[in-house]
Structures are given as C-alpha cells and as structure tokens.
Design a protein around this motif. Sequence first.
Motif, PDB file in Angstrom:
ATOM      1  N   UNK A  49      -5.978  11.091  -0.223  1.00 59.22           N
ATOM      2  CA  UNK A  49      -5.059  11.149   0.915  1.00 59.22           C
ATOM      3  C   UNK A  49      -5.149   9.887   1.774  1.00 59.22           C
ATOM      4  N   UNK A  50      -6.361   9.455   2.096  1.00 59.55           N
ATOM      5  CA  UNK A  50      -6.519   8.319   3.010  1.00 59.55           C
ATOM      6  C   UNK A  50      -5.956   7.018   2.444  1.00 59.55           C
ATOM      7  N   UNK A  51      -5.890   6.861   1.135  1.00 59.96           N
ATOM      8  CA  UNK A  51      -5.345   5.626   0.574  1.00 59.96           C
ATOM      9  C   UNK A  51      -3.821   5.665   0.437  1.00 59.96           C
ATOM     10  N   UNK A  52      -3.230   6.833   0.602  1.00 56.29           N
ATOM     11  CA  UNK A  52      -1.773   6.949   0.494  1.00 56.29           C
ATOM     12  C   UNK A  52      -1.057   6.544   1.775  1.00 56.29           C
ATOM     13  N   UNK A  53      -1.693   6.774   2.917  1.00 56.92           N
ATOM     14  CA  UNK A  53      -1.061   6.461   4.201  1.00 56.92           C
ATOM     15  C   UNK A  53      -0.793   4.954   4.274  1.00 56.92           C
ATOM     16  N   UNK A  54       0.471   4.603   4.523  1.00 55.97           N
ATOM     17  CA  UNK A  54       0.862   3.199   4.619  1.00 55.97           C
ATOM     18  C   UNK A  54       1.268   2.571   3.300  1.00 55.97           C
ATOM     19  N   UNK A  55       1.124   3.298   2.193  1.00 59.08           N
ATOM     20  CA  UNK A  55       1.485   2.765   0.876  1.00 59.08           C
ATOM     21  C   UNK A  55       2.990   2.803   0.711  1.00 59.08           C
ATOM     22  N   UNK A  56       3.551   1.695   0.245  1.00 54.48           N
ATOM     23  CA  UNK A  56       4.983   1.644  -0.014  1.00 54.48           C
ATOM     24  C   UNK A  56       5.234   2.112  -1.451  1.00 54.48           C
ATOM     25  N   UNK A  57       6.237   2.965  -1.609  1.00 59.33           N
ATOM     26  CA  UNK A  57       6.546   3.563  -2.901  1.00 59.33           C
ATOM     27  C   UNK A  57       8.040   3.429  -3.187  1.00 59.33           C
ATOM     28  N   UNK A  58       8.431   3.903  -4.367  1.00 59.39           N
ATOM     29  CA  UNK A  58       9.837   3.962  -4.761  1.00 59.39           C
ATOM     30  C   UNK A  58      10.154   5.419  -5.075  1.00 59.39           C
ATOM     31  N   UNK A  59      11.298   5.888  -4.586  1.00 61.43           N
ATOM     32  CA  UNK A  59      11.676   7.289  -4.800  1.00 61.43           C
ATOM     33  C   UNK A  59      13.181   7.419  -4.977  1.00 61.43           C
ATOM     34  N   UNK A  60      13.571   8.480  -5.668  1.00 60.27           N
ATOM     35  CA  UNK A  60      14.981   8.866  -5.750  1.00 60.27           C
ATOM     36  C   UNK A  60      15.244   9.781  -4.559  1.00 60.27           C
TER      37      UNK A  60
END
Length: 109
Positions: free
Chosen positions: A55-66
């Motif tokens: 969880x802590x490494x996901x915050x602030x991560x830029x992703x791609x989504x539909x």
Amino acid sequence: MISWEDFEKLDMRTGTILEAQLFVKAKKPAYKLKIDFGKEGIKNSSAQITTLYEINELIGKQIIAVINFPSKQIADFISECLVLGVYNKNKDVILLQPERQTDNGNKIG
C-alpha cells in the motif's frame, strides 16, 4: 483483428494513485484505489496487485487505466476504471506506467 475505430473507443488515461487500502471483502486479494485523472476527475478502482505492491508504495504512483468502462460493483465497492498491467510468468500483475512523469488525465494513444 480490430479496426482503429475500435481501438479509439478505449479511453486510456494517466492517473496518480491518491489512496490505497486493502479490499477485505474482495473474493481475490485486492486493493481499493482512489486515482486522480486530472480534468477527468477522481475515480475508484479495485486492483488485484497485492502480490507485488505494498500500500505505501502505491501512493503517488502514476498509472495507466481505462476510464470509460461501465462502473462495476465488487462486493460493497464500485470500481469506476480498470488499472492496466502486464502479467508476469507467475500471473502477478505489473502495473503499466508512463516512462516519464506526465499530467494526470493525459490520453494514451
């Protein structure tokens, strides 16, 4: 084979994960994500990415989504977008990300 017009129907955008929490009511291990898509708004998603991501490494991560699939109810949660990833040899999901930081809501094409 699909046509270019078929591909253009998918609205894929960049977004930044604002919040992540364990989705305890999901049938398969998953996180509830809140993602900022800029002018496209903030959307929720359920993502089965618990094997490779904390969880802590996901915050602030830029992703791609539909972002233009219909909303889907999963247990007591409404998922509004599909976060994209690639499956590794163990069938774990590796998130797709822009190679460089970009604005939230930018269209993938």
